[in-house]
Write a protein that holds these residues in place. Structure first.
Motif, short mmCIF file in Angstrom:
data_model
loop_
_atom_site.label_atom_id
_atom_site.label_comp_id
_atom_site.label_asym_id
_atom_site.label_seq_id
_atom_site.Cartn_x
_atom_site.Cartn_y
_atom_site.Cartn_z
N LYS A 81 1.31 -4.94 17.54
CA LYS A 81 1.80 -3.86 16.69
C LYS A 81 0.86 -3.64 15.51
N GLN A 82 0.56 -2.38 15.26
CA GLN A 82 -0.32 -2.03 14.15
C GLN A 82 0.50 -1.80 12.89
N SER A 83 -0.01 -2.30 11.77
CA SER A 83 0.68 -2.12 10.49
C SER A 83 -0.32 -1.66 9.45
N LYS A 84 0.17 -1.38 8.25
CA LYS A 84 -0.70 -0.94 7.16
C LYS A 84 -1.33 -2.14 6.47
N ARG A 85 -2.61 -2.02 6.16
CA ARG A 85 -3.30 -3.09 5.44
C ARG A 85 -2.96 -2.98 3.96
N SER A 86 -2.44 -4.05 3.39
CA SER A 86 -2.01 -4.01 1.99
C SER A 86 -3.13 -4.47 1.07
N GLY A 87 -3.00 -4.10 -0.20
CA GLY A 87 -3.96 -4.53 -1.20
C GLY A 87 -5.25 -3.73 -1.18
N PRO A 88 -6.16 -4.04 -2.09
CA PRO A 88 -7.45 -3.33 -2.15
C PRO A 88 -8.24 -3.51 -0.85
N GLN A 89 -8.92 -2.45 -0.44
CA GLN A 89 -9.74 -2.51 0.77
C GLN A 89 -11.13 -3.03 0.41
N ARG A 90 -11.63 -3.97 1.19
CA ARG A 90 -12.91 -4.60 0.90
C ARG A 90 -13.78 -4.64 2.16
N PRO A 91 -15.11 -4.72 1.99
CA PRO A 91 -15.98 -4.89 3.16
C PRO A 91 -15.54 -6.13 3.94
N SER A 92 -15.54 -6.02 5.27
CA SER A 92 -14.97 -7.10 6.06
C SER A 92 -15.62 -7.24 7.42
#
Length: 254
Positions: A81-92
């Protein structure tokens, strides 16, 4: 047969031979061109490339690894299941298992805050199958202090607490909402720290072991001043026993 007829016959034979040679040569050249085209299609060599995201996929198109800047991160997938990524988005750099679920990754960031102090970090995590991270190695800086170390966590399976937190967020304030939050925690939705090995923000070298609720119970420390201690704590965080016995004026561990 006249000399002229013999010459014509000889030329005809040579012509047939030349055609055969050209046919074989043409076929060989065609094979070489096809091989070269296939090689060019499947492999490439670059001295330098600029990209925003690279997807490493299986022949069927499933993600095995994604390298992306902070704007092009894929959403997390757990238990299909896909969900929303929480918090600040960072290079990954995100890793995936054979089911297509996210099972760990590497993130990093670094900048200066309004006061000119660094807010930075690097975090390498490993997730359990069907759940969130169980182990991480990280370095974090903020507010003029920093922490570096290995952490071990407790976290349940996504299928056991899926939807409970969303229901809690939508519920009106009251006993029912509180019960939903507790149910989410009991199902393993809340990640808790169980162990830390590293350097604390108080600059002590430490091994900290916690209970299932994330409350530290044993702390082994060496302070920056060189004081070594072993503390046992109760569920309120109070030291109930310490070795060696604390002396008056002793430096408090941080």
């Amino acid at each position: 047969m006249t000399q002229q007829d013999e010459l014509i016959t000889q030329l005809s034979r040579q012509n047939r031979l030349l055609k055969q040679v050209l046919t074989v040569a043409g076929a060989g050249l065609g094979i070489m061109l096809l091989t070269a085209a296939a090689y060019t299609e499947n492999r490439g060599k670059f001295s330098e490339i600029d990209v925003e995201r690279i997807n490493i996929v299986t022949p069927e198109g499933k993600h095995e690894m994604v390298i992306a800047n902070h704007l092009r991160l894929p959403e997390p997938v757990i238990d299909g299941k896909q969900s929303k990524r929480s918090g600040p988005q960072r290079p990954s750099m995100i890793f995936y298992n054979a089911q297509g679920d996210e099972n760990g990754g590497f993130i990093f960031d670094g900048k200066l805050d309004d006061k000119g102090k660094p807010v930075a970090g690097m975090h390498f995590s490993m997730d359990r199958f069907g759940g969130d991270q169980q182990l991480s190695l990280g370095h974090y800086e903020s507010g003029g202090s920093m922490e570096s170390g290995l952490k071990i966590y407790d976290c349940g399976l996504q299928k056991d607490y899926d939807g409970l937190y969303q229901a809690y967020e939508k519920a009106p304030a009251g006993p029912e909402r509180d019960a939903l939050l507790q149910k989410w925690k009991d199902a393993g939705g809340q990640q808790t720290n169980r162990m830390f090995v590293g350097k604390t923000r108080g600059k002590s070298s430490a091994i900290i072991m916690a209970d299932a609720k994330g409350k530290p119970r044993i702390m082994m420390l060496v302070t920056p001043e060189g004081q070594a201690m072993l503390n046992f704590l109760d569920d309120k965080g109070e030291v109930i026993q310490s070795f060696p016995q604390a002396e008056q004026g002793a430096v408090k561990a941080k």
